[in-house]
Scaffold this motif. Structure first.
Motif, PDB file in Angstrom:
ATOM      1  N   PRO A 287       2.944  10.544   5.838  1.00  0.00           N
ATOM      2  CA  PRO A 287       4.415  10.295   5.048  1.00  0.00           C
ATOM      3  C   PRO A 287       4.415   8.834   4.835  1.00  0.00           C
ATOM      4  O   PRO A 287       5.203   8.647   3.742  1.00  0.00           O
ATOM      5  N   LEU A 288       4.197   7.952   5.854  1.00  0.00           N
ATOM      6  CA  LEU A 288       4.318   6.470   5.665  1.00  0.00           C
ATOM      7  C   LEU A 288       3.285   6.103   4.499  1.00  0.00           C
ATOM      8  O   LEU A 288       3.769   5.333   3.566  1.00  0.00           O
ATOM      9  N   VAL A 289       2.115   6.701   4.331  1.00  0.00           N
ATOM     10  CA  VAL A 289       1.377   6.339   3.320  1.00  0.00           C
ATOM     11  C   VAL A 289       1.993   6.943   1.769  1.00  0.00           C
ATOM     12  O   VAL A 289       1.771   6.050   0.766  1.00  0.00           O
ATOM     13  N   ALA A 290       2.322   7.933   1.909  1.00  0.00           N
ATOM     14  CA  ALA A 290       2.940   8.512   0.873  1.00  0.00           C
ATOM     15  C   ALA A 290       4.104   7.643   0.220  1.00  0.00           C
ATOM     16  O   ALA A 290       4.159   7.379  -1.065  1.00  0.00           O
ATOM     17  N   LYS A 291       5.150   7.321   1.225  1.00  0.00           N
ATOM     18  CA  LYS A 291       6.319   6.727   0.629  1.00  0.00           C
ATOM     19  C   LYS A 291       5.651   5.042   0.221  1.00  0.00           C
ATOM     20  O   LYS A 291       6.143   4.650  -1.025  1.00  0.00           O
TER      21      LYS A 291
END
Length: 139
Positions: A44-48
């Motif tokens: 999720p952090l990389v996605a954002k």
């Protein structure tokens, strides 16, 4: 008649992912498709981070494909994504494709569409039930 762009959502293809960039470039060649949202990594952090680098609005930057499909399906027909491009590793094609079809979205998949014939047949059955389009590309 107003000429509007098709709105594309993307699953996978975030920063450092080669194939996502290729698909975004190809989709943008004729100016008829715009990336409107994404769940660009399983992390999720990389996605954002990836969504921010691509200029996606925070409210259209999702931490998972499940969140993206559910939230986009709640949007009005003229605001939500029209289709989703799934550019995940091969083993991760089936689940987001099936969920997108179940929520009324057309799907573009990179080859191979699935890893098993059974999964491919299930997607084919869902396409027949819904009348949606499932397109498999070969990059």
């Amino acid at each position: 008649m107003r000429n509007t762009k098709l709105k594309m959502g993307m699953v996978g293809g975030g920063k450092n992912a080669f194939i996502g960039a290729v698909h975004r470039m190809a989709a943008g060649i004729d100016g008829q498709i715009e990336l409107c949202c994404g769940a660009l990594s399983a992390d999720p952090l990389v996605a954002k981070e990836s969504a921010a680098l691509l200029g996606l609005p925070k409210e259209r930057s999702y931490g998972s494909y499940q969140e993206m499909i559910i939230e986009e399906s709640k949007r009005s027909a003229d605001d939500r994504m029209n289709f989703v491009s799934i550019v995940t590793p091969n083993f991760a094609h089936f689940e987001p494709a099936m969920m997108a079809l179940e929520h009324g979205f057309h799907v573009v998949l990179e080859k191979p569409m699935t890893l098993t014939t059974e999964q491919a047949e299930l997607l084919q059955q869902k396409v027949a039930e819904t009348g949606l389009i499932l397109c498999v590309t070969y990059t």
